[in-house]
Design a protein around this motif. Sequence first.
Motif, PDB file in Angstrom:
ATOM      1  N   UNK B 138      50.222  45.951  31.378  1.00  0.00           N
ATOM      2  CA  UNK B 138      50.495  45.152  30.175  1.00  0.00           C
ATOM      3  C   UNK B 138      49.445  44.068  30.055  1.00  0.00           C
ATOM      4  N   UNK B 182      49.970  47.150  44.747  1.00  0.00           N
ATOM      5  CA  UNK B 182      50.807  46.126  44.131  1.00  0.00           C
ATOM      6  C   UNK B 182      50.064  44.875  43.727  1.00  0.00           C
ATOM      7  N   UNK B 185      49.949  44.877  40.190  1.00  0.00           N
ATOM      8  CA  UNK B 185      51.183  45.168  39.452  1.00  0.00           C
ATOM      9  C   UNK B 185      51.589  43.947  38.650  1.00  0.00           C
ATOM     10  N   UNK B 186      51.528  44.093  37.330  1.00  0.00           N
ATOM     11  CA  UNK B 186      51.896  42.974  36.469  1.00  0.00           C
ATOM     12  C   UNK B 186      53.229  43.283  35.803  1.00  0.00           C
ATOM     13  N   UNK B 187      53.804  42.273  35.231  1.00  0.00           N
ATOM     14  CA  UNK B 187      55.084  42.460  34.560  1.00  0.00           C
ATOM     15  C   UNK B 187      54.840  42.980  33.144  1.00  0.00           C
ATOM     16  N   UNK B 188      55.859  43.531  32.559  1.00  0.00           N
ATOM     17  CA  UNK B 188      55.747  44.057  31.204  1.00  0.00           C
ATOM     18  C   UNK B 188      55.140  45.445  31.221  1.00  0.00           C
ATOM     19  N   UNK B 189      55.339  46.177  30.142  1.00  0.00           N
ATOM     20  CA  UNK B 189      54.747  47.511  30.052  1.00  0.00           C
ATOM     21  C   UNK B 189      54.682  47.933  28.597  1.00  0.00           C
ATOM     22  N   UNK B 190      53.772  48.852  28.331  1.00  0.00           N
ATOM     23  CA  UNK B 190      53.656  49.386  26.975  1.00  0.00           C
ATOM     24  C   UNK B 190      54.726  50.450  26.777  1.00  0.00           C
ATOM     25  N   UNK B 191      55.227  50.569  25.552  1.00  0.00           N
ATOM     26  CA  UNK B 191      56.209  51.610  25.273  1.00  0.00           C
ATOM     27  C   UNK B 191      55.539  52.982  25.347  1.00  0.00           C
ATOM     28  N   UNK B 234      56.128  52.453  35.611  1.00  0.00           N
ATOM     29  CA  UNK B 234      55.872  51.037  35.796  1.00  0.00           C
ATOM     30  C   UNK B 234      56.961  50.333  36.564  1.00  0.00           C
ATOM     31  N   UNK B 235      57.902  51.116  37.098  1.00  0.00           N
ATOM     32  CA  UNK B 235      59.019  50.486  37.797  1.00  0.00           C
ATOM     33  C   UNK B 235      58.663  50.207  39.259  1.00  0.00           C
ATOM     34  N   UNK B 237      56.494  49.297  42.489  1.00  0.00           N
ATOM     35  CA  UNK B 237      55.286  48.686  43.016  1.00  0.00           C
ATOM     36  C   UNK B 237      55.593  48.327  44.461  1.00  0.00           C
ATOM     37  N   UNK B 238      54.555  48.131  45.265  1.00  0.00           N
ATOM     38  CA  UNK B 238      54.836  47.794  46.665  1.00  0.00           C
ATOM     39  C   UNK B 238      55.299  46.344  46.807  1.00  0.00           C
ATOM     40  N   UNK B 239      55.352  45.639  45.703  1.00  0.00           N
ATOM     41  CA  UNK B 239      55.918  44.293  45.752  1.00  0.00           C
ATOM     42  C   UNK B 239      57.394  44.333  46.156  1.00  0.00           C
ATOM     43  N   UNK B 240      58.079  45.420  45.857  1.00  0.00           N
ATOM     44  CA  UNK B 240      59.475  45.561  46.284  1.00  0.00           C
ATOM     45  C   UNK B 240      59.542  45.527  47.802  1.00  0.00           C
TER      46      UNK B 240
END
Lengths: 419, 274
Positions: B138, B182, B185-191, B234-235, B237-240
Amino acid sequence: MIRTQRLAAGFCALLAALTAGLAFPAGAVADETTANAPKVNLVLDVSGSMRAKDIDGGSRMAAAKQAFNEVLDATPEEVRLGIRTLGANYPGDDQKTGCKDTAQLYPVGPLDRTEAKAAVATLTPTGWTPIGPALLKAAEDLDGGTGSKRIVLISDGEDTCAPLDPCEVAREIAAKGIGLTIDTLGLVPNVKMRQQLSCIAEATGGTYTSVEHTEELTDKVNQLVDRAADPVVTPVATQGADSCAKAPTLKSGLYTDREEFGQERWYRVDLDPGKELRASVSVSADRAMNPDYGLLVRAVTAHGREIVRGEAAGNGRTDVISTGLRYPKAESDDDAPAETVCVQVTNSYSAAAGVKTTPGMPLELTVDVVDGPSQASDVASFGLGRGWWLLGALVLAGFLAGVLWGWLSRWRVAVWRTN
Amino acid sequence: MRITRVLSTTLLAFGLAAAPAAADSTPSASPSEDGSAPTTAGTSFRTATEVDQGRTATASGSAGDYLYWSFPADAGQRPTVTAKVKLPEEHAGQTWQVDVYDGLRRRQACQYGAQTRTAASGTASLELACVLRTVRAWSEPWADDPLPGTYYVRLTALGLKTADLGLPVGAELRVDSKDMGGAAAVDGSLAEPLVPGIAVKSSAEDEGEDGDGDDSSASAVLSSIEPDDGWSSGWWTDRWVWTGIGGVLAALAGIGGYALTRGPGRPRQVPPGA
């Protein structure tokens, strides 16, 4: 004597063309599958100079014939192929007559390989090189239908029919907006011919190739015919206005238009809340341009406030300059009406004095209206953390919390004991 | 109580060791060489030949042609475009350039790599490269950050001598990408990914579902390209993993801290059963 022989040969060619024409009337393109069939017109130079024996030891004509035979064998079924000659019939010295000498050897239509080959076999190098008139006629041959259209011009000499500049002719054909591409092949070319043929190609977004060997000729023509067979999205012609109020309203799709030097083009798109507008614009350099240029596309509200813009600038040789923008319209709770977004396109191409300014450069516009993005509420994905600093901070915070809790419970026990 | 301490220290050490391991276990793009690599190139954005990442596309053209390819790039990837040009035996000095455009036909900057190179006369080949920025899921509409979708590559000669016009040249193109994990890995995503014509395509599909549109046969689309395993949702990421491990470690450290100050077990002075 030679003259009568040539005349006879020319007559034969004409006859062949006529019979072929009768056998396969060009108007037989009626049903829907043929309406969007790709069309290719091979335009072959049969001027006297094709007699020169400098391609792999054989004459240029022999090389062309061999190449044509192989191409005719390899032509995909769906392609409607035609053959037009230039300089095939008039051997005389009169320029006026010589420059009208272009004939349809095989009409554009379903291909009968045997017939087409027989027609090609009759060709003998004869007359002038009227490239311009031949291109005009070749474009007429391809009229009708919605499929891709391609002219493949094979020549061994520059146009001998001044003052009609074939490059201008090509530009005029391109300006008709019928999506026609002209590819040119030069047999054993010289400098002037290279310039002329590549000018023709560039004016229509085609390619120019120098050919020195038969094999190269066959491969290239085959490649071009195959390229024509690839399904390509046909753009819809539109005409942008000089202000937003008068602009045409566009839906998702691919559009073409023309834009002159220093001209503004406006289009409108209706955008519902929660939708995203994506627009990309390219303007082609179809003529000799000065080497510094730019393109600006702006999305503007109906009241004239700029929302977002896309800019591009460049220098040096180019075929096209392009840029794009996207504008997600925020979701709104109540049933808000669609917003009219005005899209303005301006270019900063320039050309030297003497270069024709009309018609304008081809403009291609892609409009997509899709669902809006899910907005970011944080820099990181879901606001999650990452890295050693995060781990350190969490461990420290946890430890301190543990220590505090320990102290607290100790203190509570002490209080309980004293009570 | 010593056991608890030892256990917590081991767990801590284990957690610390495991975190980067999990973070680095990125799926590497496996270069699968099969016969499906294209052997032609397009001549415009509209006719660009689609190439998958990790495949080597070849094309024969003429000096002066503008050769176009397109490839898909997904969020978290940092694509590298390499192009090789085989020049004819005899030629004057030539400068070649590779340009990369995104799905909105915006020119994309190259971080590293020789995007433009000049071949001295007589050189047999030259190689160009362009390392793009990392593709984000995003970005703000006012930025031109690379977004997931179609990318176009244009390869062409700049400033040709007339004598070199139209000479046969060969071209090779390969796109590989590094997975940035990650960190990108940014927040938000395109439809929808930034694929040109996607709105037209999806509406055509809707019509097809209604049963009144049968345009499955050879209907042309602007770009039908997709990564081998589809566009990422986009759900994940290794941030989890990092955040989860961080939580566990914090809990363990909390227990450790508590044990340290609270002392072992119940206070000795407290009578049993109190």
